[in-house]
Scaffold this active site. Structure first.
Site, mmCIF file in Angstrom:
data_model
loop_
_atom_site.group_PDB
_atom_site.id
_atom_site.type_symbol
_atom_site.label_atom_id
_atom_site.label_comp_id
_atom_site.label_asym_id
_atom_site.label_seq_id
_atom_site.Cartn_x
_atom_site.Cartn_y
_atom_site.Cartn_z
ATOM 1 N N ASP A 2 -1.111 -0.752 -3.866
ATOM 2 C CA ASP A 2 -2.197 -1.074 -4.783
ATOM 3 C C ASP A 2 -2.318 -2.580 -4.977
ATOM 4 O O ASP A 2 -1.317 -3.302 -4.951
ATOM 5 C CB ASP A 2 -1.940 -0.397 -6.132
ATOM 6 C CG ASP A 2 -3.193 -0.296 -6.978
ATOM 7 O OD1 ASP A 2 -4.288 -0.474 -6.426
ATOM 8 O OD2 ASP A 2 -3.056 -0.032 -8.180
ATOM 9 N N HIS A 19 -7.847 -6.154 1.808
ATOM 10 C CA HIS A 19 -7.418 -5.031 2.650
ATOM 11 C C HIS A 19 -6.887 -5.531 3.992
ATOM 12 O O HIS A 19 -5.888 -5.009 4.510
ATOM 13 C CB HIS A 19 -8.582 -4.066 2.861
ATOM 14 C CG HIS A 19 -9.050 -3.410 1.599
ATOM 15 N ND1 HIS A 19 -8.195 -2.722 0.765
ATOM 16 C CD2 HIS A 19 -10.286 -3.329 1.028
ATOM 17 C CE1 HIS A 19 -8.878 -2.249 -0.268
ATOM 18 N NE2 HIS A 19 -10.150 -2.602 -0.127
ATOM 19 N N LEU A 113 12.266 5.648 12.976
ATOM 20 C CA LEU A 113 11.607 5.678 11.672
ATOM 21 C C LEU A 113 10.355 6.527 11.787
ATOM 22 O O LEU A 113 9.570 6.355 12.723
ATOM 23 C CB LEU A 113 11.231 4.265 11.219
ATOM 24 C CG LEU A 113 10.259 4.132 10.030
ATOM 25 C CD1 LEU A 113 10.935 4.599 8.744
ATOM 26 C CD2 LEU A 113 9.768 2.707 9.862
#
Length: 229
Positions: A2, A19, A113
């Protein structure tokens, strides 16, 4: 993740610049998690509520998603990272859906991962779609347990999260992994996502390491269990 828009606004930049900068933070955190031995990392990239944002911002986010898939998947494949994309992809452009399927297939054999990107995802949606699948798989049944529902959740392939991190100063989980976060440790930071780096990640991990996870037991029981192991 956020705070992208607010990060940009503070710098008198368009929200979409935040962004784009946030993608750099994703790259750094993925690498940092891999180096630190984290086996599962889940990023809330686009919620089912994010469709309410201005149309031009949503359009930019979709294009950015496609660009990241084009540029980063090859690197993930080389670095042992498996990509999973979770959510209701039906609302996305068919090209983006195809790219997501190819990206998952290209990295399917990796195990260093597992990076899960939640796109058009909501925790309530996840529970409801799981219930629907469970009922369809068991026609006529009317009594189910938690264990019977769990395999139908969107992230049934992953363990429940140990640590939940939210950047940007808000202190809520915003419909993210409602079922899976039942016993996760929560960590909130005022740092906006574009500024969340490896050092910030280490602070979150250090906070987690100071927690006592009892899962309904007493501290004495937890201590006895540690001694026994």
């Amino acid at each position: 993740m956020d705070g992208n828009g607010r990060w940009a606004t503070k710098r008198f930049l368009p929200r979409v610049a935040g962004h784009a900068k946030g993608v750099d933070a994703v790259r750094e955190i993925v690498e940092a998690c891999a180096v630190r031995g984290v086996e599962f990392l889940t990023l809330f990239a686009f919620s089912s509520e994010n469709w309410r944002r201005p149309a031009d911002e949503v359009s930019v986010l979709m294009r950015l998603f496609m660009t990241v898939l084009e540029r980063e998947v090859g690197k993930m494949a080389v670095n042992g990272i498996r990509l999973r994309i979770v959510g209701d992809m039906s609302r996305f452009d068919p090209k983006l859906q195809e790219m997501a399927v190819r990206a998952e297939a290209q990295t399917a054999g990796n195990s260093r991962l597992t990076l899960t990107v939640c796109a058009n995802y909501g925790g309530r949606w996840d529970v409801m779609q799981a219930v629907g699948k469970m009922i369809r798989a068991n026609p006529g049944a009317s009594d189910f347990s938690e264990a019977e529902l769990a395999p139908y959740l969107a992230m049934a392939y992953a363990p429940e999260p140990d640590l939940f991190i939210r950047t940007g100063g808000e202190q809520r989980i915003s419909n993210f992994l409602l079922w899976q976060l039942a016993y996760s440790e929560l960590y909130f930071t005022d740092t906006f996502w574009p500024d969340f780096d490896a050092r910030a990640l280490d602070l979150a991990i250090a906070s987690y390491q100071q927690r006592e996870r009892r899962f309904g037991r007493t501290s004495a029981q937890v201590l006895d269990q540690k001694k026994a192991s």
